[in-house]
Design a protein around this motif. Structure first.
Motif, PDB file in Angstrom:
ATOM      1  N   ALA A 170      -4.124   0.728  -1.461  1.00  0.00           N
ATOM      2  CA  ALA A 170      -4.379  -0.686  -1.703  1.00  0.00           C
ATOM      3  C   ALA A 170      -4.813  -1.411  -0.435  1.00  0.00           C
ATOM      4  O   ALA A 170      -4.336  -1.138   0.661  1.00  0.00           O
ATOM      5  CB  ALA A 170      -3.133  -1.359  -2.275  1.00  0.00           C
ATOM      6  N   GLN A 184      -1.914  -6.901  -8.074  1.00  0.00           N
ATOM      7  CA  GLN A 184      -0.494  -6.893  -7.739  1.00  0.00           C
ATOM      8  C   GLN A 184       0.143  -8.271  -7.843  1.00  0.00           C
ATOM      9  O   GLN A 184       1.306  -8.407  -8.246  1.00  0.00           O
ATOM     10  CB  GLN A 184      -0.282  -6.296  -6.349  1.00  0.00           C
ATOM     11  CG  GLN A 184      -0.654  -4.829  -6.261  1.00  0.00           C
ATOM     12  CD  GLN A 184      -0.246  -4.200  -4.943  1.00  0.00           C
ATOM     13  OE1 GLN A 184       0.715  -4.608  -4.281  1.00  0.00           O
ATOM     14  NE2 GLN A 184      -0.985  -3.173  -4.533  1.00  0.00           N
ATOM     15  N   THR A 231      -7.596   4.075  -9.450  1.00  0.00           N
ATOM     16  CA  THR A 231      -6.973   5.110  -8.634  1.00  0.00           C
ATOM     17  C   THR A 231      -7.465   6.517  -8.934  1.00  0.00           C
ATOM     18  O   THR A 231      -7.114   7.448  -8.215  1.00  0.00           O
ATOM     19  CB  THR A 231      -5.446   5.105  -8.815  1.00  0.00           C
ATOM     20  OG1 THR A 231      -5.136   5.562 -10.144  1.00  0.00           O
ATOM     21  CG2 THR A 231      -4.855   3.730  -8.586  1.00  0.00           C
ATOM     22  N   ASP A 265       0.836  -1.195   0.000  1.00  0.00           N
ATOM     23  CA  ASP A 265       0.000   0.000   0.000  1.00  0.00           C
ATOM     24  C   ASP A 265       0.875   1.251   0.000  1.00  0.00           C
ATOM     25  O   ASP A 265       2.041   1.212  -0.419  1.00  0.00           O
ATOM     26  CB  ASP A 265      -0.971  -0.038   1.189  1.00  0.00           C
ATOM     27  CG  ASP A 265      -0.259  -0.139   2.534  1.00  0.00           C
ATOM     28  OD1 ASP A 265       0.931   0.253   2.643  1.00  0.00           O
ATOM     29  OD2 ASP A 265      -0.901  -0.603   3.507  1.00  0.00           O
ATOM     30  N   GLN A 292      -7.175  -2.232  -9.080  1.00  0.00           N
ATOM     31  CA  GLN A 292      -7.416  -1.094  -8.193  1.00  0.00           C
ATOM     32  C   GLN A 292      -7.538   0.194  -8.999  1.00  0.00           C
ATOM     33  O   GLN A 292      -6.541   0.751  -9.447  1.00  0.00           O
ATOM     34  CB  GLN A 292      -6.278  -0.954  -7.171  1.00  0.00           C
ATOM     35  CG  GLN A 292      -6.455   0.218  -6.221  1.00  0.00           C
ATOM     36  CD  GLN A 292      -5.247   0.435  -5.325  1.00  0.00           C
ATOM     37  OE1 GLN A 292      -4.330  -0.391  -5.268  1.00  0.00           O
ATOM     38  NE2 GLN A 292      -5.221   1.550  -4.605  1.00  0.00           N
ATOM     39  N   ASN A 341      -6.852  -5.780  -3.441  1.00  0.00           N
ATOM     40  CA  ASN A 341      -6.157  -5.301  -4.630  1.00  0.00           C
ATOM     41  C   ASN A 341      -4.899  -6.095  -4.937  1.00  0.00           C
ATOM     42  O   ASN A 341      -4.235  -5.832  -5.936  1.00  0.00           O
ATOM     43  CB  ASN A 341      -5.808  -3.828  -4.478  1.00  0.00           C
ATOM     44  CG  ASN A 341      -7.028  -2.961  -4.237  1.00  0.00           C
ATOM     45  OD1 ASN A 341      -7.078  -2.218  -3.260  1.00  0.00           O
ATOM     46  ND2 ASN A 341      -8.037  -3.090  -5.084  1.00  0.00           N
ATOM     47  N   CYS A 381      -1.058   5.653  -8.289  1.00  0.00           N
ATOM     48  CA  CYS A 381      -0.477   4.833  -7.211  1.00  0.00           C
ATOM     49  C   CYS A 381       0.520   5.624  -6.375  1.00  0.00           C
ATOM     50  O   CYS A 381       0.840   5.231  -5.249  1.00  0.00           O
ATOM     51  CB  CYS A 381       0.194   3.592  -7.797  1.00  0.00           C
ATOM     52  SG  CYS A 381      -0.986   2.305  -8.266  1.00  0.00           S
ATOM     53  N   CYS A 441       0.744   0.272  -4.432  1.00  0.00           N
ATOM     54  CA  CYS A 441      -0.169   1.337  -4.840  1.00  0.00           C
ATOM     55  C   CYS A 441      -0.828   1.957  -3.615  1.00  0.00           C
ATOM     56  O   CYS A 441      -1.349   1.236  -2.745  1.00  0.00           O
ATOM     57  CB  CYS A 441      -1.235   0.782  -5.774  1.00  0.00           C
ATOM     58  SG  CYS A 441      -2.165   2.047  -6.681  1.00  0.00           S
TER      59      CYS A 441
END
Length: 305
Positions: A93, A112, A104, A47, A102, A97, A65, A90
């Motif tokens: 997240a 991921q 944004t 994240d 995801q 995700n 991200c 990102c």
């Protein structure tokens, strides 16, 4: 795990070249470049505490991200002279995700876990804070706590009449999601050394905090400190259960929290004074987290495989 010896060898070379402190990572990279990049591919999952929002220089796709060229994955990759690094972390997240896309607002980050493969030798995973509602917790507490500076309005808000703590329940609910993610990583990258990276100290480890600069009452500082420690303990437990290694960034971050002076703090406050998102690591914090990751890879930090 099968490839741990590779990473120990690379980190041992780094130590011999004088890489001991986080601040020396970038300067030492040219010396490390002579070491053959036998360690394969490094994938960073996570994240915003991995991505490094607003820490210079922002890069990557999608732009939403908010990844930094000086986040801890980038610093670790440079220090180890990794042949290939795939940073798919990102901001914002959650564990959902990892296996799903995801959006944004500035593009969509692919799942991921899709970055993994059998050629991956190192994986770092830093996630879980958004699963328990990091942004809403900070917003609620920053709004409620100042209204009762001698109480613990934030704690009271998250505590039910029967004494049940909502945030503790959220952490418990996140544990199986972390376990599932680690199982998926093992399946997709069976030879990888997997590191679960915890969260650094956001608030002072002792004492009342720094109200009103950071607008949490002493009671709420103690409560939120406990919540973060509980989250990190859950991550450590899930890492151990999966046979992964846990990276403690909290302990080295003590004294570098958002109440620390500028130049000392790793975590910016609600009104940042260095380039970083509010209540997130700045460049110094990313260097500290990189140092913790490198320490977890060192032969001194682990028994031989």
């Amino acid at each position: 795990m099968p490839r741990r010896h590779v990473w120990r060898a690379v980190v041992s070379f780094a130590a011999a070249a004088g890489i001991a402190a986080a601040g020396s990572l970038l300067a030492a990279a040219p010396a490390l470049a002579a070491e053959p990049a036998t360690a394969g591919r490094y994938v960073a999952l996570g994240d915003s505490y991995t991505a490094g929002p607003l820490v210079p220089i922002q890069t990557g796709r999608p732009a939403g991200c908010l990844r930094s060229t000086n986040n801890y994955p980038a610093l670790v990759a440079r220090a180890l002279a990794v042949a290939t690094v795939s940073d798919v972390s990102c901001s914002g997240a959650t564990t959902a995700n990892l296996g799903g896309p995801q959006p944004t607002g500035l593009g969509t980050n692919a799942p991921q876990l899709d970055a993994l493969g059998p050629d991956v030798s190192l994986v770092t995973l830093g996630i879980g804070g958004n699963d328990i509602g990091f942004v809403s917790i900070i917003t609620d507490c920053a709004t409620r706590s100042p209204l009762h500076p001698t109480g613990a309005a934030c704690r009271d808000h998250f505590t039910a009449a029967d004494g049940t703590d909502e945030l503790a329940a959220r952490i418990d609910a996140t544990a199986p999601k972390i376990a599932a993610a680690l199982a998926d990583i093992e399946e997709r990258a069976p030879d990888a050394h997997v590191l679960v990276v915890g969260y650094p100290a956001l608030l002072p480890d002792t004492g009342p905090g720094c109200f009103p600069v950071v607008p949490f009452s002493p009671g709420d500082v103690a409560y939120l400190r406990g919540v973060e420690k509980e989250l990190n303990a859950m991550l450590a437990a899930q890492a151990a259960a999966a046979g992964a290694d846990y990276v403690d960034t909290y302990t080295p971050g003590v004294g570098h929290d958002m109440c620390a002076p500028q130049g000392t703090r790793w975590i910016e406050g609600l009104v940042p004074t260095s380039p970083a998102a509010p209540v997130h690591p700045n460049a110094a914090g990313m260097r500290g987290m990189a140092d913790a990751v490198l320490g977890a890879l060192s032969p001194q930090a682990q028994s031989a495989a």
